[in-house]
Design a protein around this motif. Structure first.
Motif, PDB file in Angstrom:
ATOM      1  N   GLY A  68       0.824  -1.211   0.000  1.00 21.04           N
ATOM      2  CA  GLY A  68       0.000   0.000   0.000  1.00 21.04           C
ATOM      3  C   GLY A  68       0.852   1.251   0.000  1.00 21.04           C
ATOM      4  O   GLY A  68       0.541   2.232  -0.687  1.00 21.04           O
ATOM      5  N   TYR A  69       1.943   1.224   0.762  1.00 21.75           N
ATOM      6  CA  TYR A  69       2.865   2.358   0.839  1.00 21.75           C
ATOM      7  C   TYR A  69       3.495   2.624  -0.526  1.00 21.75           C
ATOM      8  O   TYR A  69       3.513   3.761  -1.008  1.00 21.75           O
ATOM      9  N   ILE A  70       3.997   1.570  -1.177  1.00 23.76           N
ATOM     10  CA  ILE A  70       4.706   1.734  -2.443  1.00 23.76           C
ATOM     11  C   ILE A  70       3.766   2.059  -3.595  1.00 23.76           C
ATOM     12  O   ILE A  70       3.904   3.074  -4.287  1.00 23.76           O
ATOM     13  N   LEU A  71       2.755   1.199  -3.808  1.00 22.88           N
ATOM     14  CA  LEU A  71       1.847   1.413  -4.933  1.00 22.88           C
ATOM     15  C   LEU A  71       0.900   2.581  -4.678  1.00 22.88           C
ATOM     16  O   LEU A  71       0.536   3.307  -5.609  1.00 22.88           O
ATOM     17  N   GLY A  72       0.492   2.774  -3.416  1.00 26.06           N
ATOM     18  CA  GLY A  72      -0.392   3.889  -3.090  1.00 26.06           C
ATOM     19  C   GLY A  72       0.281   5.237  -3.296  1.00 26.06           C
ATOM     20  O   GLY A  72      -0.339   6.188  -3.786  1.00 26.06           O
TER      21      GLY A  72
END
Length: 545
Positions: A68-72
């Motif tokens: 979530g951190y990376i793709l978000g």
């Protein structure tokens, strides 16, 4: 597009490596269990409280830097309606970890709690703690679902595998090694996963930068070329929404059980604090690659790529912008390696979320409320059963999710809106008690739910200043989430002080005092002289000696 066999083989090899590492870590878990006879469940949750500083830094960073951190982050920077200014995750997580190191790690580690719910159960009782477990467990499930969905989208784009299959496979692998080794399996696999994340993300950047389809990102930051400038816009009417999102990412993470699981497992208070501070710096550095990829995606002429037109934004595929960039702007072997980065990010957070929610259920609900006489072996089975159940729920949500960022933000929103004020009071405000906590919960739920929630399809019944209707739905432009937390904090302090005053002065009947404020007050008053006499005697003895 045909099934990408080399990529599939690479993913299978990576998963096998993670699973083998998790199984190997169970040996260390078994050794610790032998040392701690009668406390095997605590070893599963906290690994014997001997987590070294570097291992702690790796696992804390890997847990924060999930799918979530990376793709978000890449999704937010890319979207024309948002942009870099709205990507509060990297700086918010960094601030959260630094604040956790300075203020929250010490009080929690000194008391040797097992979960973040323990201080609530001890001070506010079972009613409040049982209610607070719900948003904490829901947050972990949403978080796990978000990152499983991230991996599903990545494999669908690059390997042409149905996202449901990759979500199912990832869930099975994560559930298996978390069941086998508990915290030790999670921690040791985090080391491998963080190395993958760091090197593979940075490896992709140069290939995208030199691609002829990508315009200079410094120019597109402030000039519209293929879409709105990726730096983004922050209008005055949206300032309240931005403030809410910023505070949610800063303070929501301070309520996460996975964070405290690392803090409480550390070998000392000093190590716990250092671990948080260094992890914050690492977390920020790992936020740079997805922000760059999002900026380059906004600067790409998609007509010059194999993707073609319409753009991912117009296709409604913004959540998969990072894997799309890997597939269409990088060599094949680089995109395959990129899958490893996303898969590593997913695994490093899914296992943490499952162990976190299961630990709270087994320790604070099953052991302390449902079965107070439960044996240690019974608690272990409760942890394993919860891992399985919560894993299945997260997997189901991941298959139905439409936005990675939406689930990621919702998991933090639940913690900030419903737990943060209570956590501050239980750790730092001595006057707070169960009466104030219950009043605070009522205030929190009323103000937060009153503002509505588009992700959960909850319509508002309180129109805060600046409430507007956009695209047939209500938009609260006022920072009502931050306001609800501030008002809740004030409510807890005022009601706690008032209840304490009324009971201790006998203005309310003793039979109403379910938290025994009168009895506790008398005990403290009786203990204080005894402590003074004891100190006096010891000083006298010291002088005589």
């Amino acid at each position: 597009m045909a099934l990408h066999i080399p990529g599939l083989v690479a993913v299978v090899v990576f998963y096998a490596l993670i699973l083998i590492t998790g199984i190997w870590a169970t040996k260390k878990s078994k050794k610790e269990e032998k040392k701690c006879v009668g406390e095997r469940s605590e070893v599963s949750m906290l690994g014997g409280r001997n987590l070294g500083i570097w291992l702690g830094i790796f696992t804390t960073t890997a847990t924060s830097v999930g799918g979530g951190y990376i793709l978000g982050t890449a999704e937010l920077v890319y979207l024309p309606s948002k942009g870099f200014l709205w990507a509060t995750g990297p700086i918010g997580y960094t601030i959260s970890l630094i604040l956790g190191g300075f203020f929250f790690a010490g009080p929690m580690r000194v008391k040797k709690y097992v979960t973040v719910i323990d201080p609530f159960q001890k001070k506010f009782g079972n009613i409040v703690s049982s209610i607070l477990v719900l948003p904490l467990v829901m947050s972990d499930i949403f978080w796990a679902a978000c990152i499983l969905g991230a991996l599903g989208g990545t494999m669908k784009v690059i390997l042409d595998i149905k996202s449901q299959y990759s979500i199912l496979l990832s869930s099975i692998v994560a559930i298996c090694y978390t069941l086998l080794g508990g915290l030790y399996s999670v921690v040791y696999t985090d080391v491998i996963q963080l190395i993958f994340i760091f090197f593979t993300l940075w490896l992709c950047i140069p290939y995208i930068l030199i691609n002829p389809a990508v315009t200079n990102i410094w120019y597109t930051a402030t000039h519209e070329v293929y879409q709105a400038p990726w730096i983004g816009f922050l209008e005055l009417e949206d300032a309240g929404i931005w403030l809410d999102e910023f505070f949610v990412t800063c303070f929501g993470g301070l309520c996460c059980q996975p964070f405290y699981q690392r803090v409480l497992a550390s070998s000392s208070v000093k190590h716990a604090k250092i671990m948080c501070l260094v992890s914050g710096i690492f977390c920020l550095s790992l936020g740079i690659p997805p922000m760059l990829i999002g900026a380059m995606a906004a600067s790409t002429d998609w007509n010059q790529t194999s993707h073609g037109l319409p753009t991912p934004f117009h296709n409604g595929d913004g959540k998969n912008i990072l894997p799309l960039m890997l597939e269409h702007l990088c060599p094949t072997y680089v995109s395959i390696i990129g899958i490893g980065a996303v898969a590593a990010a997913v695994m490093s957070s899914v296992d943490s979320a499952l162990l976190s929610s299961s630990s709270m259920f087994a320790n604070n609900i099953y052991k302390n409320i449902i079965r107070k006489k439960a044996s240690d072996q019974e608690v272990l089975w409760a942890i394993r059963a919860a891992i399985l159940v919560f894993g299945i729920i997260a997997m189901s949500l991941a298959m139905a999710s439409s936005s990675i960022y939406e689930l990621w933000f919702l998991s933090l929103d639940l913690l900030f809106s419903l737990v943060f004020a209570q956590l501050v009071c239980v750790l730092f405000i001595p006057v707070s008690n169960g009466y104030g906590a219950i009043a605070g919960l009522i205030m929190q739920l009323t103000m937060r739910l009153g503002g509505g929630d588009s992700a959960l399809h909850i319509p508002p019944f309180i129109c805060y200043p600046g409430c507007l209707i956009k695209h047939n739905s209500y938009v609260q432009s006022f920072p009502f989430k931050t306001l609800s937390v501030a008002v809740t904090l004030l409510t807890i302090v005022i009601v706690s002080s008032l209840a304490s005053l009324l009971f201790r002065r006998g203005l309310l009947p003793v039979r109403w005092d379910i938290y025994n404020l009168q009895i506790n007050s008398r005990n403290r008053n009786q203990e204080e002289p005894a402590e003074e006499i004891c100190l006096g005697n010891s000083e006298t003895e010291g002088k005589e000696n």
